[in-house]
Write an enzyme that holds these catalytic residues in place. Sequence first.
Site, PDB file in Angstrom:
ATOM      1  N   LYS A  34      22.801 -24.214 119.090  1.00 45.50           N
ATOM      2  CA  LYS A  34      24.003 -25.023 118.795  1.00 45.50           C
ATOM      3  C   LYS A  34      25.222 -24.102 118.732  1.00 45.50           C
ATOM      4  O   LYS A  34      25.086 -22.877 118.658  1.00 45.50           O
ATOM      5  CB  LYS A  34      23.803 -25.764 117.473  1.00 45.50           C
ATOM      6  CG  LYS A  34      23.615 -24.847 116.267  1.00 45.50           C
ATOM      7  CD  LYS A  34      23.190 -25.625 115.023  1.00 45.50           C
ATOM      8  CE  LYS A  34      22.915 -24.698 113.853  1.00 45.50           C
ATOM      9  NZ  LYS A  34      22.326 -25.415 112.704  1.00 45.50           N
ATOM     10  N   ARG A 129      22.203 -33.446 102.692  1.00 49.77           N
ATOM     11  CA  ARG A 129      23.120 -33.700 103.799  1.00 49.77           C
ATOM     12  C   ARG A 129      22.512 -34.872 104.577  1.00 49.77           C
ATOM     13  O   ARG A 129      22.792 -36.011 104.285  1.00 49.77           O
ATOM     14  CB  ARG A 129      23.288 -32.453 104.683  1.00 49.77           C
ATOM     15  CG  ARG A 129      24.027 -31.315 103.987  1.00 49.77           C
ATOM     16  CD  ARG A 129      24.393 -30.198 104.953  1.00 49.77           C
ATOM     17  NE  ARG A 129      23.334 -29.902 105.917  1.00 49.77           N
ATOM     18  CZ  ARG A 129      23.277 -28.847 106.701  1.00 49.77           C
ATOM     19  NH1 ARG A 129      24.253 -27.955 106.664  1.00 49.77           N
ATOM     20  NH2 ARG A 129      22.278 -28.662 107.534  1.00 49.77           N
ATOM     21  N   TYR A 251      51.792  -6.163 108.886  1.00 51.93           N
ATOM     22  CA  TYR A 251      52.520  -7.256 108.218  1.00 51.93           C
ATOM     23  C   TYR A 251      52.383  -7.159 106.709  1.00 51.93           C
ATOM     24  O   TYR A 251      51.286  -6.930 106.181  1.00 51.93           O
ATOM     25  CB  TYR A 251      51.974  -8.608 108.670  1.00 51.93           C
ATOM     26  CG  TYR A 251      52.382  -8.978 110.066  1.00 51.93           C
ATOM     27  CD1 TYR A 251      53.727  -9.220 110.382  1.00 51.93           C
ATOM     28  CD2 TYR A 251      51.430  -9.100 111.077  1.00 51.93           C
ATOM     29  CE1 TYR A 251      54.099  -9.572 111.673  1.00 51.93           C
ATOM     30  CE2 TYR A 251      51.792  -9.455 112.359  1.00 51.93           C
ATOM     31  CZ  TYR A 251      53.131  -9.689 112.652  1.00 51.93           C
ATOM     32  OH  TYR A 251      53.495 -10.033 113.921  1.00 51.93           O
ATOM     33  N   MET A 299      47.301 -10.902 114.750  1.00 53.95           N
ATOM     34  CA  MET A 299      46.734 -11.778 115.777  1.00 53.95           C
ATOM     35  C   MET A 299      45.978 -10.998 116.853  1.00 53.95           C
ATOM     36  O   MET A 299      44.884 -11.384 117.268  1.00 53.95           O
ATOM     37  CB  MET A 299      47.841 -12.627 116.412  1.00 53.95           C
ATOM     38  CG  MET A 299      47.313 -13.654 117.404  1.00 53.95           C
ATOM     39  SD  MET A 299      48.587 -14.624 118.194  1.00 53.95           S
ATOM     40  CE  MET A 299      49.061 -15.738 116.882  1.00 53.95           C
TER      41      MET A 299
END
Length: 357
Positions: A34, A129, A251, A299
Site C-alpha cells: 500500500k 478502527r 531560516y 524546502m
Amino acid sequence: MRPISATIDFAALRHNYGVARRHAAGAKALAVVKANAYGHGIARVARALVDADGYAVVELEAAVRLRETGYQQRIVLLEGFFEPPELSVMREYRLAAVVHSFEQIEMMRSLAPGPGIDVMVKLNSGMNRLGFQPGDFAAALEQVKASPAVGTITLITHFANADDERGVQWQLERFERAAAGERLPRSLANSAAILRYPQTHADVVRPGIMLYGCSPFAESTGADLGLKPVMTLASEIIAVRDLAPGEAVGYGGAYTAESGQRIGVVACGYADGYPRHAPTGTPVLVGDRVTRTVGRVSMDMLTVDLSGAPEARVGTNVVLWGAGNPVEHVAAAAGTVGYELMCAVAPRVRMVEQVNG
Ligand SMILES: *Cc1c(COP(=O)(O)O)cnc(C)c1O
C-alpha cells in the site's frame, strides 16, 4: 542534475521477504505494498517480489494496475471497497477485499450474478478502527457465507500493540473466541507479530514495514532483526561554509555556532520528503562519518555539522537515511517512525533501482 536520489535495493527486498517467509514458515505471505509500497514504488517492489504469494494494497487503482501488469497472485484490498461500482471492478480483476462492515455486505447484495469475490471478514479485536464487533461477528459471517457475490472467505484481524509491551495475547484471545469452530483460513500478523509472536502466524501473514528493512519496534533497527535497508535516500554537499563564532545558519537562525565551525549545505529539504521538524542533532552520514543536522530544514536544503568530518567537501556523498544511517535513528530523532519518512519521499526524488548486489 540535482544530486538527490533514492536507491532501491532489490536484493534487500527479496532478502527481507525471505525473512518473513522463514519466520512464518507454512503461512502464505502477502507483501503489503500500500501507499506506493511505503514510498518505494509499487511497480518496482512487485517486480522485485515477483514470486510473492500475493500483494495487499488499499488503493483500488494500484490493485488493478498490478493485475493488468500480469501478476496472477492474490491481490487484497485492505480497507475493502467504499461504493458499489467498485465491486464489478474487483470481480473483473479478481481482487479480494476486506469486509469490515454491514454496509459493505449490503453493497454486495446489489451485485449482478457472476463469479464470487474473495473476501477477508474482519473482526475488531480491540484496535477499534475497522471490523465487526465480536458480538456481531457470527451474524456478519453468516450473511457473508450466504451471499452469492462471495467466493472464498478468510478471517482477519489486526493488532494494535504487536510492537509494544501490551503485546497481542489480549487480541488473540478475542479473535479465537469469535472464530471458534470456524474452519476458515485466518490472517492476523503484521510485521511486528511475524517477528515476535509465532502463535499469530496462522494461514496468511501480512508483512509490510519489515519488507523495506525497517524495524517495527522502537527499540531496535532492521539490522538487529536480520533485515537489510531497501531505500537509501542520498544526496551531496553542494556548499561548504565556515561559520564565525556567533553566526547562525538558515531560516530563523535556529542554530548558532558557538565557536568557529564548518558546515555543509546538502541538496535535500522538506520538498524532497525530509521532515521539516527534524531538530538539530538528527543523524546524517557524510562520507563515512555519522554527523548531525544543524538548524532548520528548508524546502530544498538542509545543513550539517562538518566539525567531525574534516575531509568533507562539495560533492561528498550524504546519506539522509538508509545504508549506513538507519531510518529508525533518523525517525527517532524527528519524533516519528520510519514508515512516515519512507512514505513521504517526494515525486521529485529520482528513484534508482539497484538490481544486483
Ligand atoms: C499496513 C497493514 C499491514 C502491514 O503492517 P506493517 O506494520 O507495515 O507490517 C498489515 N495489515 C494491515 C491490515 C495493514 O493495514
